[in-house]
Design a protein around this motif. Sequence first.
Motif, PDB file in Angstrom:
ATOM      1  N   GLU A  21       0.815  -1.208   0.000  1.00 16.02           N
ATOM      2  CA  GLU A  21       0.000   0.000   0.000  1.00 16.02           C
ATOM      3  C   GLU A  21       0.848   1.257   0.000  1.00 16.02           C
ATOM      4  OE1 GLU A  21      -2.910  -0.151   3.161  1.00 16.02           O
ATOM      5  OE2 GLU A  21      -4.414  -0.732   1.670  1.00 16.02           O
ATOM      6  N   LEU A  22       1.969   1.231   0.708  1.00 17.18           N
ATOM      7  CA  LEU A  22       2.851   2.396   0.712  1.00 17.18           C
ATOM      8  C   LEU A  22       3.517   2.598  -0.638  1.00 17.18           C
ATOM      9  CD1 LEU A  22       4.562   2.099   4.201  1.00 17.18           C
ATOM     10  CD2 LEU A  22       3.038   3.905   3.432  1.00 17.18           C
ATOM     11  N   ILE A  23       3.961   1.527  -1.260  1.00 15.06           N
ATOM     12  CA  ILE A  23       4.657   1.639  -2.541  1.00 15.06           C
ATOM     13  C   ILE A  23       3.706   2.126  -3.629  1.00 15.06           C
ATOM     14  CG2 ILE A  23       5.764   0.286  -4.362  1.00 15.06           C
ATOM     15  CD1 ILE A  23       6.997  -1.415  -2.110  1.00 15.06           C
ATOM     16  N   THR A  24       2.487   1.608  -3.632  1.00 16.36           N
ATOM     17  CA  THR A  24       1.531   1.980  -4.685  1.00 16.36           C
ATOM     18  C   THR A  24       0.701   3.207  -4.315  1.00 16.36           C
ATOM     19  OG1 THR A  24      -0.124   0.486  -3.759  1.00 16.36           O
ATOM     20  CG2 THR A  24       1.305  -0.383  -5.511  1.00 16.36           C
ATOM     21  N   CYS A  25       0.884   3.714  -3.110  1.00 15.39           N
ATOM     22  CA  CYS A  25       0.107   4.858  -2.594  1.00 15.39           C
ATOM     23  C   CYS A  25      -1.388   4.561  -2.582  1.00 15.39           C
ATOM     24  CB  CYS A  25       0.386   6.126  -3.388  1.00 15.39           C
ATOM     25  SG  CYS A  25       2.073   6.693  -3.243  1.00 15.39           S
ATOM     26  N   SER A  26      -1.748   3.309  -2.464  1.00 18.07           N
ATOM     27  CA  SER A  26      -3.164   2.957  -2.456  1.00 18.07           C
ATOM     28  C   SER A  26      -3.824   3.230  -1.104  1.00 18.07           C
ATOM     29  CB  SER A  26      -3.358   1.490  -2.842  1.00 18.07           C
ATOM     30  OG  SER A  26      -2.717   0.655  -1.928  1.00 18.07           O
ATOM     31  N   TYR A  27      -3.033   3.539  -0.087  1.00 17.90           N
ATOM     32  CA  TYR A  27      -3.635   3.887   1.200  1.00 17.90           C
ATOM     33  C   TYR A  27      -4.339   5.236   1.117  1.00 17.90           C
ATOM     34  CZ  TYR A  27       0.435   6.907   1.882  1.00 17.90           C
ATOM     35  OH  TYR A  27       1.390   7.872   1.738  1.00 17.90           O
ATOM     36  N   LEU A  28      -4.052   6.014   0.070  1.00 13.36           N
ATOM     37  CA  LEU A  28      -4.698   7.310  -0.116  1.00 13.36           C
ATOM     38  C   LEU A  28      -6.020   7.197  -0.871  1.00 13.36           C
ATOM     39  CD1 LEU A  28      -1.565   9.373  -1.163  1.00 13.36           C
ATOM     40  CD2 LEU A  28      -2.713   9.397   1.051  1.00 13.36           C
ATOM     41  N   MET A  29      -6.296   6.035  -1.427  1.00 16.41           N
ATOM     42  CA  MET A  29      -7.496   5.869  -2.250  1.00 16.41           C
ATOM     43  C   MET A  29      -8.732   5.677  -1.394  1.00 16.41           C
ATOM     44  SD  MET A  29      -6.204   3.233  -5.124  1.00 16.41           S
ATOM     45  CE  MET A  29      -4.798   3.538  -6.126  1.00 16.41           C
TER      46      MET A  29
END
Length: 80
Positions: A18-26
């Motif tokens: 999630e940190l690498i893909t920045c999916s925690y912001l979605m």
Amino acid sequence: MDVRSTLSYLYWLFCQFELITCSYLMEPWEKILFYSFNLAMLGLLLYTTYVCVAFHASSAFQLLCSFLANPRENPLAVVK
């Protein structure tokens, strides 16, 4: 290996993903679309790899068997 440590490690890997893909912001619906697309692409990649590897291994095995069975009749022997 302990089950708790395995689950903890898998959770840590997921957090890293999630940190690498920045999916925690979605938003949640965006995450579902994003993960669905990624899983579909991974599934297609694995299926294609399975089909291609099986085809190439079968072809290589048939070629090897033809070389071992009839050494005088193989095309490479005629060239030499």
